[in-house]
Design an enzyme around this catalytic site. Structure first.
Site, mmCIF file in Angstrom:
data_model
loop_
_atom_site.group_PDB
_atom_site.id
_atom_site.type_symbol
_atom_site.label_atom_id
_atom_site.label_comp_id
_atom_site.label_asym_id
_atom_site.label_seq_id
_atom_site.Cartn_x
_atom_site.Cartn_y
_atom_site.Cartn_z
ATOM 1 N N GLU A 1 1.306 -9.513 11.489
ATOM 2 C CA GLU A 1 1.156 -9.065 10.098
ATOM 3 C C GLU A 1 2.522 -8.744 9.475
ATOM 4 O O GLU A 1 2.805 -9.097 8.339
ATOM 5 C CB GLU A 1 0.247 -7.829 10.088
ATOM 6 C CG GLU A 1 -0.181 -7.368 8.712
ATOM 7 C CD GLU A 1 -1.122 -6.166 8.780
ATOM 8 O OE1 GLU A 1 -1.328 -5.613 9.882
ATOM 9 O OE2 GLU A 1 -1.659 -5.789 7.717
ATOM 10 N N ASP B 1 0.765 -1.237 0.000
ATOM 11 C CA ASP B 1 0.000 0.000 0.000
ATOM 12 C C ASP B 1 0.806 1.303 0.000
ATOM 13 O O ASP B 1 0.622 2.152 -0.838
ATOM 14 C CB ASP B 1 -0.950 0.016 1.207
ATOM 15 C CG ASP B 1 -1.840 -1.224 1.262
ATOM 16 O OD1 ASP B 1 -1.615 -2.166 0.478
ATOM 17 O OD2 ASP B 1 -2.771 -1.253 2.084
HETATM 18 C C1 GLC Z 1 -3.054 -4.550 3.591
HETATM 19 C C2 GLC Z 1 -1.868 -5.071 2.799
HETATM 20 C C3 GLC Z 1 -2.352 -5.941 1.663
HETATM 21 C C4 GLC Z 1 -3.229 -7.055 2.215
HETATM 22 C C5 GLC Z 1 -4.349 -6.508 3.116
HETATM 23 C C6 GLC Z 1 -5.068 -7.595 3.884
HETATM 24 O O1 GLC Z 1 -3.836 -3.701 2.840
HETATM 25 O O2 GLC Z 1 -1.090 -4.013 2.311
HETATM 26 O O3 GLC Z 1 -1.275 -6.470 0.945
HETATM 27 O O4 GLC Z 1 -3.766 -7.806 1.198
HETATM 28 O O5 GLC Z 1 -3.815 -5.620 4.068
HETATM 29 O O6 GLC Z 1 -4.169 -8.351 4.646
#
Ligand code: GLC
Length: 418
Positions: A384, A160
């Site tokens: 995460e 992101d």
């Molecule tokens: C965030 C991450 C993305 C992922 C999402 C759900 O937006 O940047 O890569 O898919 O979270 O985990």
């Protein structure tokens, strides 16, 4: 904790994030089905429940659009605590979905699931094949620029707030952004999340897509953000190689897919940054490379591009951190060890890098990447992402994809390859 206990904990995370045929990345912060998260989840499930693995992919493709695109979020059922929800995306479809896609790891993991389930899996693979082809054709028709894959929103890259997007994001006009309230920072320390100025731009791009009815031709001509992403390009090239293998298995024609592979190979080459000596992404609106070495640049091996020049880069980057692979080069002026995709280590990207290294014979480096990932999870848990300098855990806990890559790749008990 013993390997057995950690494996059981990982399975328990997958179980508890199961919402009935699909998993949420983590409860609270991300309460819907995410595209590439689900691919990893399916691979994790395939280590002990292959039926559930197929099911994860089938529920993802329930959200596929008629034009072949597989959205980045499927809003199967109402949930609270996430913004922007279905009302903001404005996609008139059941189930509701977002209007953009994400890196197509699904093809590769579907092939892996099939390998674990050749007898009963054949029919499910046949059912899946035409859907995969439709998604790949959508990429080829709408998203290729000089052979590389263009992302039209940073969220499409899965990375992101990576510094790769900083310059291109400067051009996004936020003056018309409708008022909104973020909720992600209620779940997680704001220091670990994108900033307000990033969010304003994310929403401006979503509003543009919604207002043109998610019309790819309009987005291609006038979209506010269009970057040829090295990460998505490598993942898509790899996905095309796996699609070709699936086609051969099912006795389908492969000429079209072979053509895609050639085009994408030249696309990856075109993203080489001669001045800095690494693969990079390119803002196609200005033609400028981003001059950022990110963890996505190390996906070349996963894409089947065995480039020795990247080995020295990886060794240099690993020499700067206690735990690899940082999502951004620690020597980059905007490196930040805690802020999401601007420095932290992500187990899923490590997995793809490690798989590629192993497959191309870089066994020692592959092992370093795997050992670092293993240590992070053993020391801190299934988070995460992690700080590459001190190993501190960050973001959400009980994370589906971290548990999944543990089971399939990082655990001492894992098979460790596709
Ligand atoms: C965030 C991450 C993305 C992922 C999402 C759900 O937006 O940047 O890569 O898919 O979270 O985990």
């Amino acid at each position: 904790m013993t390997t057995e206990k950690l494996d059981e904990q990982a399975r328990e995370i997958l179980r508890s994030n199961d919402r009935g045929g699909y998993t949420v990345p983590t409860s609270g912060l991300y309460p819907y089905q995410w595209n590439w998260d689900s691919g990893f989840a399916a691979w994790g499930f395939s280590t002990y429940d292959v039926h559930r693995a197929w099911f994860e992919m089938e529920t993802l493709f329930v959200g596929q659009w008629d034009n072949g695109m597989v959205p980045h979020i499927i809003f199967h059922r109402k949930a609270f605590g996430y913004f922007p929800g279905p009302d903001v995306w404005g996609v008139p479809k059941t189930p509701y979905t977002s209007g953009i896609t994400q890196p197509p790891v699904a093809t590769t993991f579907i092939r892996a699931i099939y390998e674990a389930d050749k007898y009963y899996g054949r029919v499910r693979l046949e059912l899946m094949y035409s859907r995969l082809v439709a998604w790949h054709r959508w990429f080829i028709k709408n998203r290729l620029e000089d052979g590389a894959v263009v992302v039209t929103h940073p969220w499409e890259s899965g990375r992101d707030n990576a510094p790769d997007w900083d310059e291109a994001m400067q051009n996004v006009d936020t003056s018309e952004v409708e008022p909104y309230v973020r909720v992600d920072t209620k779940h997680v320390n704001p220091e670990m999340r994108p900033k307000k100025e990033d969010y304003d731009r994310y929403l401006a791009i979503v509003q543009f897509g919604r207002d043109c009815g998610w019309d790819e031709a309009t987005i291609r001509k006038h979209g506010p953000f269009r970057v040829a992403d090295i990460g998505t390009t490598c993942i898509f090239l790899r996905a095309c190689r796996d699609l070709k293998a699936i086609a051969e298995e099912l006795d389908h024609e492969t000429d079209e897919i072979r053509g895609w592979i050639k085009t994408l190979e030249s696309g990856v080459k075109g993203l080489w940054n001669e001045e800095h000596g690494h693969y990079d992404s390119r803002d196609v609106r200005t033609g400028k490379l981003t001059n950022t070495l990110s963890s996505a640049s190390f996906l070349c091996w996963y894409a089947g591009v065995n480039d020795e020049r990247m080995v020295a880069q990886l060794e240099r980057v690993l020499g700067k951190v206690e735990y690899g692979v940082p999502s951004c080069d620690p020597e980059h002026p905007h490196f930040n060890p805690l802020r999401y995709w601007r420095g932290p280590v992500w187990g899923v990207v490590n997995t793809l890098i490690g798989l590629g290294l192993e497959e191309t014979g870089h066994t020692e480096l592959a092992e370093r990447v795997r050992q670092d990932t293993r240590r992070l999870i053993v020391e801190d848990g299934f988070f995460e992402y992690f700080d590459p300098i001190d190993g501190r855990s960050a973001g959400g806990d009980h994370f589906t994809w971290t548990a999944a890559i543990w089971l399939a790749w990082a655990s001492p008990s894992a098979k460790g390859r596709l």
